[in-house]
Design a protein around this motif. Structure first.
Motif, mmCIF file in Angstrom:
data_model
loop_
_atom_site.group_PDB
_atom_site.id
_atom_site.type_symbol
_atom_site.label_atom_id
_atom_site.label_comp_id
_atom_site.label_asym_id
_atom_site.label_seq_id
_atom_site.Cartn_x
_atom_site.Cartn_y
_atom_site.Cartn_z
ATOM 1 N N SER A 176 11.072 -4.125 2.671
ATOM 2 C CA SER A 176 10.019 -3.967 3.671
ATOM 3 C C SER A 176 9.646 -2.499 3.840
ATOM 4 C CB SER A 176 10.476 -4.548 5.016
ATOM 5 O OG SER A 176 9.479 -4.382 6.008
ATOM 6 N N MET A 177 10.667 -1.641 3.904
ATOM 7 C CA MET A 177 10.400 -0.205 4.033
ATOM 8 C C MET A 177 9.652 0.333 2.812
ATOM 9 S SD MET A 177 13.767 1.510 5.788
ATOM 10 C CE MET A 177 14.939 0.881 4.581
ATOM 11 N N ALA A 178 10.095 -0.038 1.627
ATOM 12 C CA ALA A 178 9.464 0.457 0.402
ATOM 13 C C ALA A 178 8.017 -0.002 0.302
ATOM 14 C CB ALA A 178 10.257 -0.019 -0.817
ATOM 15 N N ARG A 179 7.775 -1.261 0.625
ATOM 16 C CA ARG A 179 6.410 -1.792 0.562
ATOM 17 C C ARG A 179 5.510 -1.130 1.594
ATOM 18 N NH1 ARG A 179 6.455 -7.679 1.630
ATOM 19 N NH2 ARG A 179 4.308 -7.616 0.854
ATOM 20 N N TYR A 180 6.070 -0.872 2.770
ATOM 21 C CA TYR A 180 5.269 -0.240 3.815
ATOM 22 C C TYR A 180 4.902 1.192 3.418
ATOM 23 C CZ TYR A 180 3.469 1.108 8.341
ATOM 24 O OH TYR A 180 2.634 1.546 9.348
ATOM 25 N N ARG A 181 5.874 1.938 2.933
ATOM 26 C CA ARG A 181 5.604 3.327 2.544
ATOM 27 C C ARG A 181 4.517 3.402 1.485
ATOM 28 N NH1 ARG A 181 11.529 3.974 2.970
ATOM 29 N NH2 ARG A 181 11.677 3.473 0.755
ATOM 30 N N ASP A 182 4.458 2.387 0.642
ATOM 31 C CA ASP A 182 3.514 2.384 -0.483
ATOM 32 C C ASP A 182 2.206 1.696 -0.136
ATOM 33 O OD1 ASP A 182 3.170 3.127 -3.237
ATOM 34 O OD2 ASP A 182 3.265 0.995 -3.756
ATOM 35 N N LEU A 183 2.046 1.258 1.108
ATOM 36 C CA LEU A 183 0.909 0.434 1.543
ATOM 37 C C LEU A 183 0.728 -0.768 0.613
ATOM 38 C CD1 LEU A 183 -1.313 -0.229 3.505
ATOM 39 C CD2 LEU A 183 -2.792 1.456 2.427
ATOM 40 N N SER A 184 1.829 -1.502 0.442
ATOM 41 C CA SER A 184 1.765 -2.782 -0.251
ATOM 42 C C SER A 184 1.851 -3.921 0.756
ATOM 43 C CB SER A 184 2.908 -2.900 -1.268
ATOM 44 O OG SER A 184 2.724 -1.967 -2.311
ATOM 45 N N THR A 185 1.917 -3.569 2.024
ATOM 46 C CA THR A 185 1.839 -4.526 3.121
ATOM 47 C C THR A 185 1.240 -3.799 4.309
ATOM 48 O OG1 THR A 185 3.103 -6.121 4.429
ATOM 49 C CG2 THR A 185 4.164 -4.009 3.969
ATOM 50 N N VAL A 186 0.615 -4.543 5.202
ATOM 51 C CA VAL A 186 -0.090 -3.915 6.317
ATOM 52 C C VAL A 186 0.868 -3.522 7.439
ATOM 53 C CG1 VAL A 186 -1.926 -4.231 8.031
ATOM 54 C CG2 VAL A 186 -2.168 -5.221 5.748
ATOM 55 N N THR A 187 1.829 -4.378 7.718
ATOM 56 C CA THR A 187 2.808 -4.100 8.763
ATOM 57 C C THR A 187 4.216 -4.211 8.187
ATOM 58 O OG1 THR A 187 2.950 -6.417 9.450
ATOM 59 C CG2 THR A 187 1.276 -5.059 10.541
ATOM 60 N N LEU A 188 5.170 -3.676 8.911
ATOM 61 C CA LEU A 188 6.565 -3.868 8.523
ATOM 62 C C LEU A 188 6.926 -5.347 8.627
ATOM 63 C CD1 LEU A 188 8.279 -0.799 10.215
ATOM 64 C CD2 LEU A 188 8.279 -1.314 7.765
ATOM 65 N N VAL A 189 7.691 -5.829 7.655
ATOM 66 C CA VAL A 189 8.061 -7.241 7.596
ATOM 67 C C VAL A 189 9.465 -7.406 8.160
ATOM 68 C CG1 VAL A 189 8.455 -9.211 6.068
ATOM 69 C CG2 VAL A 189 6.585 -7.599 5.580
ATOM 70 N N PRO A 190 9.684 -8.378 9.053
ATOM 71 C CA PRO A 190 11.035 -8.597 9.588
ATOM 72 C C PRO A 190 12.037 -8.891 8.478
ATOM 73 C CG PRO A 190 9.407 -9.843 10.830
ATOM 74 C CD PRO A 190 8.704 -9.312 9.631
ATOM 75 N N CYS A 191 13.250 -8.417 8.667
ATOM 76 C CA CYS A 191 14.294 -8.652 7.665
ATOM 77 C C CYS A 191 14.933 -10.022 7.804
ATOM 78 C CB CYS A 191 15.378 -7.577 7.777
ATOM 79 S SG CYS A 191 15.907 -7.245 9.474
ATOM 80 N N TRP A 192 14.881 -10.588 9.008
ATOM 81 C CA TRP A 192 15.597 -11.824 9.287
ATOM 82 C C TRP A 192 14.811 -13.062 8.856
ATOM 83 C CZ3 TRP A 192 20.137 -10.021 10.480
ATOM 84 C CH2 TRP A 192 20.276 -8.868 11.252
#
Length: 357
Positions: free
Chosen positions: A101-117
């Motif tokens: 989730s962190m990697a995708r967010y930093r790279d703008l591969s997702t709009v918001t942070l994704v929950p881990c659970w």
């Protein structure tokens, strides 16, 4: 004796000796389901192979769960096949999901942070850790055969399970999912286990749990979470899960923080960190609330270029969240957001991008 739920299709497969695989978790329902199904198979003269299958979820499992499954297999005279994920158990999957989730967010591969659970609507813990591995194993073990896969689901467990079919074929056409105790009550289940001279998982009567799955389950009630936290064997896992709540700013059960269940198990530094994580969660959600529904992630995202105003909003939110977590993120201004969206859309030539204004 309670009657099994069955369909003509399952009866026909049993009559022709199709393999029967019974999923067991250590919980009462799978235990009772295995006992009842094997009794039925004996009565009707089933001549095909039978086995029990247990998906070991790693550190989130109660230490007694495997023993309950093995005792059941010994009682029935069946092989117990234990499946484990190569990359670790469910706890490792949750931690890996947060890193992703962190990697995708930093790279703008997702709009918001994704929950881990896992969540009630996104139970990848069941699909990835149980359903897919069991299905793959059965196809390898019984190539070319139609297999009956038994699960101990009951209608009175939840509104969702109340709608379950007695049996259904999977999309591949080689696996029938059979739910033979759909209409049993919990009392029926415990009575069946006792009638066979077996003991249910100690979590029910010794730990005070109403259900047995993971030590801390996304579906657990507040009482079950408290009962689990009271067990010394769960303390290390409890702290590890709370540390992931702290790192991610996502509560284990949506609005319910696992760290609030047994704060006495945390040291003063961890309690302060949890307080800070809750503040981060509130600030993250406030920032992300500025993202309009039309901008959120959907299948096939992105489906269009953002307007300048939308790009400004997204960049502003990303700057705020990036600073909050200390990320090193890309795409923190309008032009870089537009450039990133254009890169994604260029990779989908069959779907022309809309121009931004």
């Amino acid at each position: 004796m309670m009657r099994l739920s069955i369909t003509p299709a399952i009866e026909s497969l049993i009559a022709t000796g199709s393999p029967v695989a019974i999923g067991v978790s250590g919980g009462k329902d799978s235990q009772a389901s295995a006992l009842a199904v094997c009794n039925y198979l004996d009565r009707v003269g089933h001549a095909g192979p039978r086995l029990l299958v247990h998906s070991d979820l790693g550190s989130v499992e109660w230490k007694d769960s495997h023993a309950v499954c093995q005792d059941l297999a010994d009682h029935l005279g069946l092989e117990l096949v234990v499946l484990r994920r190569d990359k670790g158990g469910l706890m490792e999957r949750w931690e890996a999901r947060w890193r992703s989730s962190m990697a995708r967010y930093r790279d703008l591969s997702t709009v918001t942070l994704v929950p881990c659970w896992s969540t009630p609507s996104l139970r990848f813990c069941t699909s990835e850790m149980k359903t897919h591995p069991i299905t793959a194993m059965l196809r390898r073990r019984f190539p070319g055969e139609v297999v009956i896969n038994v699960t101990g689901i009951r209608r009175d467990e939840s509104r969702r399970r109340a709608k379950s079919a007695i049996a259904e074929m999977d999309r591949g056409g080689r696996l029938w999912n059979w739910r033979p105790i759909l209409d049993w009550s919990a009392d029926d289940v415990f009575a069946s286990i006792a009638r066979h001279g077996l003991q249910p998982h100690p979590a029910y009567f010794e730990f005070g749990m109403s259900r047995v799955s993971c030590r801390f389950c996304i579906m657990s009630s507040l009482a079950d979470l408290a009962a689990a936290a009271a067990r010394p064997e769960a303390h290390d896992l409890y702290r590890r899960m709370v540390l992931l709540e702290i790192a991610s700013s996502f509560a284990f059960q949506g609005g319910r923080w696992l760290g609030d269940i047994a704060p006495h198990l945390l040291d003063s530094i961890q309690r302060r960190a949890l307080f800070h994580a809750k503040d981060m969660a509130a600030r993250r959600m406030t920032a992300e609330s500025r993202i309009t529904p039309a901008m959120l992630y959907v299948r096939g995202w992105p489906t269009r270029m953002l307007t300048d105003a939308e790009a400004d909003t997204l960049a502003s939110v990303r700057r705020e969240v990036t600073a909050l977590f200390g990320f090193k993120s890309r795409c923190l201004d309008r032009d870089s957001v537009h450039e990133r969206y254009a890169q994604f859309l260029a990779a989908k030539p069959s779907r022309p991008a809309m121009l931004h204004v």
